[in-house]
Scaffold this motif. Structure first.
Motif, PDB file in Angstrom:
ATOM      1  N   THR A   1       0.640   5.092   0.860  1.00  0.00           N
ATOM      2  CA  THR A   1      -0.493   6.209   1.459  1.00  0.00           C
ATOM      3  C   THR A   1       0.079   7.518   1.328  1.00  0.00           C
ATOM      4  OG1 THR A   1       0.474   5.925   3.696  1.00  0.00           O
ATOM      5  CG2 THR A   1      -1.394   4.518   3.048  1.00  0.00           C
ATOM      6  N   SER A   2       1.175   7.902   0.565  1.00  0.00           N
ATOM      7  CA  SER A   2       2.028   9.153   0.509  1.00  0.00           C
ATOM      8  C   SER A   2       1.606  10.001  -0.232  1.00  0.00           C
ATOM      9  CB  SER A   2       3.545   8.762   0.452  1.00  0.00           C
ATOM     10  OG  SER A   2       3.606   8.260  -0.739  1.00  0.00           O
TER      11      SER A   2
ATOM     12  N   HIS B   1      -8.322   8.733  -0.688  1.00  0.00           N
ATOM     13  CA  HIS B   1      -8.138   8.218   0.784  1.00  0.00           C
ATOM     14  C   HIS B   1      -9.346   8.154   1.558  1.00  0.00           C
ATOM     15  CE1 HIS B   1      -3.629   8.304   0.981  1.00  0.00           C
ATOM     16  NE2 HIS B   1      -3.623   9.275   0.208  1.00  0.00           N
TER      17      HIS B   1
ATOM     18  N   PHE C   1      -4.614   6.900  -2.486  1.00  0.00           N
ATOM     19  CA  PHE C   1      -4.220   5.560  -1.863  1.00  0.00           C
ATOM     20  C   PHE C   1      -4.140   4.471  -2.679  1.00  0.00           C
ATOM     21  CE2 PHE C   1      -4.997   1.657   0.387  1.00  0.00           C
ATOM     22  CZ  PHE C   1      -4.490   1.893   1.595  1.00  0.00           C
TER      23      PHE C   1
ATOM     24  N   VAL D   1       1.003  -1.155   0.216  1.00  0.00           N
ATOM     25  CA  VAL D   1       0.249   0.058   0.090  1.00  0.00           C
ATOM     26  C   VAL D   1       0.981   1.271   0.202  1.00  0.00           C
ATOM     27  CG1 VAL D   1      -2.041  -1.037   1.121  1.00  0.00           C
ATOM     28  CG2 VAL D   1      -0.087  -0.095   2.437  1.00  0.00           C
TER      29      VAL D   1
END
Length: 94
Positions: A42-43, A69, A47, A40
């Motif tokens: 998430t940055s 997100h 997402f 994954v």
């Protein structure tokens, strides 16, 4: 040592909005429908989920799915070769 994978759960409205394109990647389990992925991210503004598998010829394949997100309800890190959920304990030998 086992590999880590992630179970990504979505809000019900998100699954409805994503519709048919995401359905082949959903796994139904005790916690509800989710996507199991190898990585994954998430940055970024979206997402990201990286799914690994095999294509129709049996060759290794990767797929990346990116969603807002706000669609994500929960991410669980899975550190075993077993599926998500709890097995019923065998009490016959107690």
């Amino acid at each position: 040592m086992s590999e880590t994978s992630y179970a990504v759960f979505f809000f019900p409205q998100a699954l409805e909005a994503l519709g048919d394109p995401v359905k082949p990647y959903l796994v139904d389990g005790p916690g509800g429908a989710h996507i199991v992925c190898a990585e994954v991210d998430t940055s970024g503004p979206l997402f990201g989920m990286t799914l690994t598998g095999k294509n129709e010829r049996g060759l290794p394949s990767e797929l990346e799915i990116m969603v807002p997100h706000a669609m994500i309800r929960l991410v669980m890190s899975v550190h075993s070769d077993h599926g998500i959920g709890f097995a019923v304990a065998d009490r016959s030998q107690d």
